[in-house]
Design a protein around this motif. Structure first.
Motif, PDB file in Angstrom:
ATOM      1  N   LEU A   1     104.919 -14.709 -48.212  1.00  0.00           N
ATOM      2  CA  LEU A   1     103.486 -14.503 -48.425  1.00  0.00           C
ATOM      3  C   LEU A   1     103.226 -13.648 -49.674  1.00  0.00           C
ATOM      4  N   LYS A   2     104.048 -13.874 -50.701  1.00  0.00           N
ATOM      5  CA  LYS A   2     103.867 -13.212 -51.981  1.00  0.00           C
ATOM      6  C   LYS A   2     104.037 -14.235 -53.099  1.00  0.00           C
ATOM      7  N   TYR A   3     103.503 -13.888 -54.286  1.00  0.00           N
ATOM      8  CA  TYR A   3     103.726 -14.720 -55.456  1.00  0.00           C
ATOM      9  C   TYR A   3     104.934 -14.202 -56.213  1.00  0.00           C
ATOM     10  N   GLY A   4     105.795 -15.121 -56.670  1.00  0.00           N
ATOM     11  CA  GLY A   4     106.978 -14.743 -57.425  1.00  0.00           C
ATOM     12  C   GLY A   4     107.063 -15.500 -58.728  1.00  0.00           C
ATOM     13  N   ALA A   5     107.912 -15.037 -59.635  1.00  0.00           N
ATOM     14  CA  ALA A   5     108.077 -15.661 -60.948  1.00  0.00           C
ATOM     15  C   ALA A   5     108.436 -17.131 -60.807  1.00  0.00           C
ATOM     16  N   TYR A   6     107.817 -17.957 -61.647  1.00  0.00           N
ATOM     17  CA  TYR A   6     108.110 -19.395 -61.658  1.00  0.00           C
ATOM     18  C   TYR A   6     108.737 -19.712 -63.011  1.00  0.00           C
ATOM     19  N   SER A   7     110.028 -19.895 -63.027  1.00  0.00           N
ATOM     20  CA  SER A   7     110.769 -20.012 -64.281  1.00  0.00           C
ATOM     21  C   SER A   7     110.966 -21.459 -64.732  1.00  0.00           C
ATOM     22  N   GLY A   8     111.255 -21.597 -66.030  1.00  0.00           N
ATOM     23  CA  GLY A   8     111.640 -22.889 -66.592  1.00  0.00           C
ATOM     24  C   GLY A   8     110.570 -23.951 -66.597  1.00  0.00           C
ATOM     25  N   GLN A   9     109.298 -23.557 -66.574  1.00  0.00           N
ATOM     26  CA  GLN A   9     108.212 -24.523 -66.515  1.00  0.00           C
ATOM     27  C   GLN A   9     107.459 -24.631 -67.843  1.00  0.00           C
ATOM     28  N   PRO A  10     107.084 -25.841 -68.253  1.00  0.00           N
ATOM     29  CA  PRO A  10     106.305 -26.011 -69.485  1.00  0.00           C
ATOM     30  C   PRO A  10     104.844 -25.615 -69.268  1.00  0.00           C
ATOM     31  N   VAL A  11     104.343 -24.760 -70.136  1.00  0.00           N
ATOM     32  CA  VAL A  11     102.968 -24.279 -70.039  1.00  0.00           C
ATOM     33  C   VAL A  11     102.304 -24.426 -71.408  1.00  0.00           C
ATOM     34  N   GLN A  12     101.132 -25.006 -71.455  1.00  0.00           N
ATOM     35  CA  GLN A  12     100.429 -25.208 -72.719  1.00  0.00           C
ATOM     36  C   GLN A  12      99.654 -23.960 -73.129  1.00  0.00           C
ATOM     37  N   LEU A  13      99.719 -23.624 -74.418  1.00  0.00           N
ATOM     38  CA  LEU A  13      98.824 -22.629 -74.990  1.00  0.00           C
ATOM     39  C   LEU A  13      97.675 -23.391 -75.628  1.00  0.00           C
ATOM     40  N   GLN A  14      96.462 -23.129 -75.179  1.00  0.00           N
ATOM     41  CA  GLN A  14      95.279 -23.817 -75.693  1.00  0.00           C
ATOM     42  C   GLN A  14      94.341 -22.837 -76.396  1.00  0.00           C
ATOM     43  N   TYR A  15      93.568 -23.377 -77.355  1.00  0.00           N
ATOM     44  CA  TYR A  15      92.693 -22.539 -78.175  1.00  0.00           C
ATOM     45  C   TYR A  15      91.313 -23.190 -78.280  1.00  0.00           C
ATOM     46  N   LEU A  16      90.287 -22.351 -78.164  1.00  0.00           N
ATOM     47  CA  LEU A  16      88.903 -22.795 -78.333  1.00  0.00           C
ATOM     48  C   LEU A  16      88.246 -21.962 -79.423  1.00  0.00           C
ATOM     49  N   LYS A  17      87.977 -22.585 -80.545  1.00  0.00           N
ATOM     50  CA  LYS A  17      87.304 -21.882 -81.634  1.00  0.00           C
ATOM     51  C   LYS A  17      85.890 -21.516 -81.213  1.00  0.00           C
ATOM     52  N   LYS A  18      85.455 -20.327 -81.580  1.00  0.00           N
ATOM     53  CA  LYS A  18      84.111 -19.876 -81.216  1.00  0.00           C
ATOM     54  C   LYS A  18      83.077 -20.882 -81.705  1.00  0.00           C
ATOM     55  N   GLY A  19      82.223 -21.332 -80.801  1.00  0.00           N
ATOM     56  CA  GLY A  19      81.200 -22.311 -81.134  1.00  0.00           C
ATOM     57  C   GLY A  19      81.604 -23.745 -80.852  1.00  0.00           C
ATOM     58  N   ALA A  20      82.899 -23.990 -80.650  1.00  0.00           N
ATOM     59  CA  ALA A  20      83.379 -25.342 -80.347  1.00  0.00           C
ATOM     60  C   ALA A  20      83.165 -25.660 -78.870  1.00  0.00           C
ATOM     61  N   LYS A  21      83.325 -26.927 -78.522  1.00  0.00           N
ATOM     62  CA  LYS A  21      83.076 -27.354 -77.151  1.00  0.00           C
ATOM     63  C   LYS A  21      84.339 -27.689 -76.361  1.00  0.00           C
ATOM     64  N   ALA A  22      85.450 -27.900 -77.054  1.00  0.00           N
ATOM     65  CA  ALA A  22      86.657 -28.320 -76.346  1.00  0.00           C
ATOM     66  C   ALA A  22      87.877 -27.546 -76.829  1.00  0.00           C
ATOM     67  N   TYR A  23      88.774 -27.260 -75.898  1.00  0.00           N
ATOM     68  CA  TYR A  23      90.037 -26.602 -76.232  1.00  0.00           C
ATOM     69  C   TYR A  23      90.983 -27.591 -76.902  1.00  0.00           C
ATOM     70  N   THR A  24      91.849 -27.076 -77.781  1.00  0.00           N
ATOM     71  CA  THR A  24      92.919 -27.867 -78.373  1.00  0.00           C
ATOM     72  C   THR A  24      94.254 -27.256 -77.962  1.00  0.00           C
ATOM     73  N   VAL A  25      95.276 -28.097 -77.867  1.00  0.00           N
ATOM     74  CA  VAL A  25      96.614 -27.624 -77.501  1.00  0.00           C
ATOM     75  C   VAL A  25      97.335 -27.153 -78.763  1.00  0.00           C
ATOM     76  N   LEU A  26      97.758 -25.900 -78.780  1.00  0.00           N
ATOM     77  CA  LEU A  26      98.486 -25.356 -79.926  1.00  0.00           C
ATOM     78  C   LEU A  26      99.981 -25.599 -79.819  1.00  0.00           C
ATOM     79  N   LYS A  27     100.540 -25.384 -78.644  1.00  0.00           N
ATOM     80  CA  LYS A  27     101.967 -25.578 -78.420  1.00  0.00           C
ATOM     81  C   LYS A  27     102.277 -25.484 -76.935  1.00  0.00           C
ATOM     82  N   THR A  28     103.507 -25.859 -76.584  1.00  0.00           N
ATOM     83  CA  THR A  28     103.970 -25.744 -75.210  1.00  0.00           C
ATOM     84  C   THR A  28     105.070 -24.689 -75.138  1.00  0.00           C
ATOM     85  N   VAL A  29     104.926 -23.770 -74.189  1.00  0.00           N
ATOM     86  CA  VAL A  29     105.870 -22.668 -74.010  1.00  0.00           C
ATOM     87  C   VAL A  29     106.541 -22.817 -72.654  1.00  0.00           C
ATOM     88  N   LYS A  30     107.827 -22.508 -72.580  1.00  0.00           N
ATOM     89  CA  LYS A  30     108.532 -22.582 -71.303  1.00  0.00           C
ATOM     90  C   LYS A  30     108.648 -21.179 -70.700  1.00  0.00           C
TER      91      LYS A  30
END
Length: 252
Positions: free
Chosen positions: A181-210
């Motif tokens: 009943l606790k949260y633990g580290a989840y290793s080795g998973q691909p996670v996207q870094l996304q960016y939203l420029k101020k004033g824009a309407k949609a996020y863009t994917v910058l890169k994938t981090v593991k």
């Protein structure tokens, strides 16, 4: 929730009660009755965390020339001896020949002895009767993903930052452990870094981090304009998708 699985005291293995698994039944039926659609929780994905109960809805649509009379409770079965049974379904007529039967079951990780091995693909067992006496039983009428809940954080620094300088974006990906009943580290998973420029309407994917062995996320980007950064985990068959709270960076 009608969990019928107990945790063995000595080994931590899952032990079954006498009623743990319903008697095996082969698919069967009669007449022209058919199941046309099965939906669990809206999108056939159910993510359960560690701190609160969740009510799952199960919706089954069936058709017969005479119309649908009713349905028995739906059985939900998955890996790790996972088994649930809904309450009595309520059937709503869609047309003279078709009805959608809906039922629910409440799952509470704090009291229901969920095991991590139960995460994965589950199947919906359905018995539906038609008005003319036809019936249909399908042990695997539909399927859904029963997932361990996940969490992810994002921190972008420094704030503010000069244009062209380096921004370091860190975070952590964690996953619910139903047995502790606790949260633990989840290793080795691909996670996207996304960016939203101020004033824009949609996020863009910058890169994938593991994620690291400790579940940590870290990468760098060049500061271009004011905007928001966030980490997004798409999920998998055993783990739910999650998006972090975004972190705004002021670029001077």
């Amino acid at each position: 929730m009608r969990t019928r699985v107990l945790v063995a005291a000595a080994t931590g293995a899952l032990a079954l009660t006498a009623l743990a698994v319903p008697a095996a039944q082969a698919d069967g039926g009669s007449g022209d009755i058919r199941i046309t659609k099965v939906v669990v929780d809206g999108d056939n994905k159910v993510a359960i965390g560690t701190g609160s109960a969740k009510t799952l809805s199960v919706s089954v649509t069936a058709t017969d020339g005479s119309g649908i009379l009713g349905a028995e409770s739906f059985d939900l079965k998955g890996p790790g001896y996972g088994y649930e049974s809904t309450g009595k379904p309520s059937c709503k007529k869609v047309s003279a020949t078709t009805s959608t039967c809906t039922a629910s079951v409440k799952i509470d990780p704090r009291t229901d002895y969920l095991g991590n091995a139960m995460a994965g693909t589950w199947y919906v067992g359905v018995w539906i009767d038609a008005k003319d006496g036809d019936y249909i039983w399908k042990d695997k009428a539909g399927s859904f993903k029963f997932q361990r809940g996940t969490a992810v954080t994002t921190n972008a620094s420094p704030e503010p930052v000069k244009k062209g300088k380096t921004i370091t974006v860190t975070g952590k990906l964690s996953r619910a452990n139903w047995e502790t009943l606790k949260y633990g580290a989840y290793s080795g998973q691909p996670v996207q870094l996304q960016y939203l420029k101020k004033g824009a309407k949609a996020y863009t994917v910058l890169k994938t981090v593991k994620s690291s062995s400790a579940g940590k996320l870290s990468t760098t980007v060049k500061a271009g304009a004011d905007g928001y950064y966030r980490y997004v985990f798409a999920g998998n068959s055993a783990s739910g998708a999650v998006t972090s709270v975004s972190d705004f960076v002021d670029v001077k």
